[in-house]
Design a protein around this motif. Structure first.
Motif: not given
Length: 97
Positions: A74-81, A10-25, A27-31
């Motif tokens: 990005t993937l490793r940072r997302y997993q750590a977050d 189970q995750y802290d909703p705010q931290k999970r949301s931040k991790a997801t947003i950062r991961g998506v952004l 990923s966009i930069v990588a693409f």
């Protein structure tokens, strides 16, 4: 069925949301880096540029390598977050009750 629920993290909703947003952004930069490299390679050697075809493909290779490296980061940072956003067992039991 209750055992399966307790084994799922189970995750802290705010931290999970931040991790997801950062991961998506990220990923966009990588693409986008990969897209830039491909575009340079496709336009090299054409009438609009003085860049030789081989230089365009060399730039493409560099951009692709950077994009892949940034994608791995990005993937490793997302997993750590996500791991950081995981709630400890004590908090899980408090929220389940």
């Amino acid at each position: 069925m209750d055992d399966r629920r307790n084994t799922q993290p189970q995750y802290d909703p705010q931290k999970r949301s931040k991790a997801t947003i950062r991961g998506v952004l990220r990923s966009i930069v990588a693409f986008y880096l990969a897209y830039l490299g491909w575009t340079v390679a496709q336009n090299a050697g054409g009438p609009d540029t003085s860049m030789p075809k081989w230089a365009g493909w060399a730039f493409c290779a560099v951009f692709m390598a950077v994009a892949i490296g940034f994608g791995v980061y990005t993937l490793r940072r997302y997993q750590a977050d996500l791991k950081d956003a995981e709630l400890p067992r004590e908090k899980r039991e408090d929220t389940d009750a």
